[in-house]
Design a protein around this motif. Structure first.
Motif, PDB file in Angstrom:
ATOM      1  N   GLU A   1      75.039  18.732  85.471  1.00  0.00           N
ATOM      2  CA  GLU A   1      75.081  19.332  84.136  1.00  0.00           C
ATOM      3  C   GLU A   1      73.740  19.975  83.777  1.00  0.00           C
ATOM      4  N   ARG A   2      72.651  19.327  84.146  1.00  0.00           N
ATOM      5  CA  ARG A   2      71.323  19.919  83.884  1.00  0.00           C
ATOM      6  C   ARG A   2      71.150  21.199  84.683  1.00  0.00           C
ATOM      7  N   LEU A   3      71.616  21.216  85.932  1.00  0.00           N
ATOM      8  CA  LEU A   3      71.533  22.432  86.740  1.00  0.00           C
ATOM      9  C   LEU A   3      72.388  23.539  86.152  1.00  0.00           C
ATOM     10  N   LEU A   4      73.576  23.194  85.688  1.00  0.00           N
ATOM     11  CA  LEU A   4      74.428  24.204  85.049  1.00  0.00           C
ATOM     12  C   LEU A   4      73.723  24.801  83.838  1.00  0.00           C
ATOM     13  N   GLN A   5      73.108  23.944  83.025  1.00  0.00           N
ATOM     14  CA  GLN A   5      72.401  24.452  81.853  1.00  0.00           C
ATOM     15  C   GLN A   5      71.230  25.330  82.279  1.00  0.00           C
ATOM     16  N   ALA A   6      70.515  24.927  83.328  1.00  0.00           N
ATOM     17  CA  ALA A   6      69.396  25.732  83.835  1.00  0.00           C
ATOM     18  C   ALA A   6      69.907  27.091  84.344  1.00  0.00           C
ATOM     19  N   LEU A   7      71.072  27.094  84.978  1.00  0.00           N
ATOM     20  CA  LEU A   7      71.661  28.349  85.446  1.00  0.00           C
ATOM     21  C   LEU A   7      71.981  29.273  84.266  1.00  0.00           C
ATOM     22  N   PHE A   8      72.526  28.714  83.190  1.00  0.00           N
ATOM     23  CA  PHE A   8      72.812  29.518  81.999  1.00  0.00           C
ATOM     24  C   PHE A   8      71.518  29.990  81.353  1.00  0.00           C
ATOM     25  N   ASP A   9      70.519  29.132  81.314  1.00  0.00           N
ATOM     26  CA  ASP A   9      69.232  29.516  80.714  1.00  0.00           C
ATOM     27  C   ASP A   9      68.583  30.655  81.499  1.00  0.00           C
ATOM     28  N   GLU A  10      68.661  30.587  82.816  1.00  0.00           N
ATOM     29  CA  GLU A  10      68.007  31.579  83.663  1.00  0.00           C
ATOM     30  C   GLU A  10      68.819  32.869  83.801  1.00  0.00           C
ATOM     31  N   PHE A  11      70.136  32.738  83.962  1.00  0.00           N
ATOM     32  CA  PHE A  11      70.961  33.899  84.293  1.00  0.00           C
ATOM     33  C   PHE A  11      71.901  34.343  83.170  1.00  0.00           C
ATOM     34  N   GLY A  12      71.955  33.598  82.105  1.00  0.00           N
ATOM     35  CA  GLY A  12      72.839  33.949  81.001  1.00  0.00           C
ATOM     36  C   GLY A  12      74.277  33.544  81.268  1.00  0.00           C
ATOM     37  N   GLU A  13      75.165  34.000  80.405  1.00  0.00           N
ATOM     38  CA  GLU A  13      76.576  33.620  80.456  1.00  0.00           C
ATOM     39  C   GLU A  13      77.301  34.101  81.707  1.00  0.00           C
ATOM     40  N   THR A  14      76.783  35.124  82.370  1.00  0.00           N
ATOM     41  CA  THR A  14      77.472  35.630  83.553  1.00  0.00           C
ATOM     42  C   THR A  14      77.060  34.887  84.817  1.00  0.00           C
ATOM     43  N   GLY A  15      75.998  34.097  84.730  1.00  0.00           N
ATOM     44  CA  GLY A  15      75.542  33.372  85.904  1.00  0.00           C
ATOM     45  C   GLY A  15      74.836  34.283  86.887  1.00  0.00           C
ATOM     46  N   PRO A  16      74.431  33.723  88.018  1.00  0.00           N
ATOM     47  CA  PRO A  16      73.733  34.538  89.011  1.00  0.00           C
ATOM     48  C   PRO A  16      74.673  35.553  89.657  1.00  0.00           C
ATOM     49  N   SER A  17      74.112  36.643  90.083  1.00  0.00           N
ATOM     50  CA  SER A  17      74.887  37.667  90.778  1.00  0.00           C
ATOM     51  C   SER A  17      75.482  37.076  92.051  1.00  0.00           C
ATOM     52  N   PRO A  18      76.731  37.433  92.362  1.00  0.00           N
ATOM     53  CA  PRO A  18      77.317  36.971  93.621  1.00  0.00           C
ATOM     54  C   PRO A  18      76.530  37.448  94.843  1.00  0.00           C
ATOM     55  N   LYS A  19      75.636  38.400  94.651  1.00  0.00           N
ATOM     56  CA  LYS A  19      74.838  38.933  95.762  1.00  0.00           C
ATOM     57  C   LYS A  19      73.628  38.061  96.079  1.00  0.00           C
ATOM     58  N   LEU A  20      73.259  37.161  95.148  1.00  0.00           N
ATOM     59  CA  LEU A  20      72.107  36.291  95.384  1.00  0.00           C
ATOM     60  C   LEU A  20      72.496  35.130  96.287  1.00  0.00           C
ATOM     61  N   SER A  21      71.592  34.785  97.197  1.00  0.00           N
ATOM     62  CA  SER A  21      71.833  33.629  98.059  1.00  0.00           C
ATOM     63  C   SER A  21      71.506  32.347  97.293  1.00  0.00           C
ATOM     64  N   MET A  22      71.929  31.221  97.843  1.00  0.00           N
ATOM     65  CA  MET A  22      71.601  29.932  97.229  1.00  0.00           C
ATOM     66  C   MET A  22      70.085  29.743  97.174  1.00  0.00           C
ATOM     67  N   ARG A  23      69.382  30.183  98.208  1.00  0.00           N
ATOM     68  CA  ARG A  23      67.915  30.066  98.214  1.00  0.00           C
ATOM     69  C   ARG A  23      67.294  30.901  97.092  1.00  0.00           C
ATOM     70  N   GLN A  24      67.799  32.103  96.898  1.00  0.00           N
ATOM     71  CA  GLN A  24      67.259  32.965  95.837  1.00  0.00           C
ATOM     72  C   GLN A  24      67.525  32.369  94.455  1.00  0.00           C
ATOM     73  N   VAL A  25      68.703  31.815  94.274  1.00  0.00           N
ATOM     74  CA  VAL A  25      69.032  31.172  92.990  1.00  0.00           C
ATOM     75  C   VAL A  25      68.121  29.967  92.788  1.00  0.00           C
ATOM     76  N   ALA A  26      67.971  29.161  93.828  1.00  0.00           N
ATOM     77  CA  ALA A  26      67.114  27.968  93.739  1.00  0.00           C
ATOM     78  C   ALA A  26      65.679  28.347  93.407  1.00  0.00           C
ATOM     79  N   GLU A  27      65.178  29.398  94.050  1.00  0.00           N
ATOM     80  CA  GLU A  27      63.822  29.870  93.746  1.00  0.00           C
ATOM     81  C   GLU A  27      63.663  30.208  92.275  1.00  0.00           C
ATOM     82  N   ARG A  28      64.626  30.933  91.737  1.00  0.00           N
ATOM     83  CA  ARG A  28      64.574  31.319  90.314  1.00  0.00           C
ATOM     84  C   ARG A  28      64.593  30.096  89.407  1.00  0.00           C
ATOM     85  N   LEU A  29      65.291  29.034  89.835  1.00  0.00           N
ATOM     86  CA  LEU A  29      65.376  27.820  89.021  1.00  0.00           C
ATOM     87  C   LEU A  29      64.203  26.884  89.254  1.00  0.00           C
TER      88      LEU A  29
END
Length: 187
Positions: free
Chosen positions: A10-38
């Protein structure tokens, strides 16, 4: 001391919304790229979400849950056709286009990997349930309310998909025509 099970997710989900907004990360981003941003290790995302599609599915499911709360609050007293119009207005808004793209991306994946997207697929009926309740308020039988809500949900989603596939196509007028036709079929 460890967090209760699910709290980290749940904390990660909230961090994803905080970082990427309501649409979430782009499907083009890798898990590593998303993790880096978080600012977390990518294995943490893999642990909680399994894969990039799993992560996108979780974010989209949470966004849809939040959307449905807004739509339910707006539509709690609306009739069937008016609720369809409110749903169309909400999702056809340009600010939701990226989320619609992600929705159809994941829906396509779910067709081929249904088991991997069971949670995503299970949530697909939420809008239909809202519409079903509106139809029941208008005096529909349970069977008719269920069928009408499925038809309306499928039609509205189809029109949204048409808009994404052919951006030059005028779909607002057909959407309004469909919604207006509901007032003549509901009695």
């Amino acid at each position: 001391m460890r967090s209760p099970v699910g709290e980290g997710r749940e904390r990660l989900l909230q961090a994803l919304f905080d970082e990427f907004g309501e649409t979430g990360p782009s499907p083009k981003l890798s898990m590593r790229q998303v993790a880096e941003r978080l600012g977390v290790h990518h294995t943490l995302l893999t642990y909680h979400f399994g894969s990039r599609p799993g992560l996108l599915s979780a974010v989209l499911s949470e966004a849809r849950r939040r959307d449905n709360l807004v739509i339910a609050a707006v539509g709690k007293d609306l009739g069937f056709a008016a609720l369809c119009r409110a749903i169309w207005t909400f999702y056809s808004n340009a600010e939701h286009e990226d989320r619609s793209r992600t929705f159809f991306h994941l829906a396509g994946l779910a067709v081929y990997e249904h088991k991997a997207f069971q949670d995503f697929a299970a949530d697909l009926d939420d809008l239909a349930h809202l519409l079903e309740a509106a139809a029941l308020r208008e005096g529909f039988t349970m069977v008719d309310a269920k069928q009408q809500s499925i038809i309306a949900t499928a039609c509205l989603r189809g029109l949204l998909l048409q808009r994404l596939l052919t951006p030059d196509a005028e779909v607002d007028a057909p959407a309004e025509r469909f919604i207006t036709s509901l007032t003549t079929t509901i009695t």
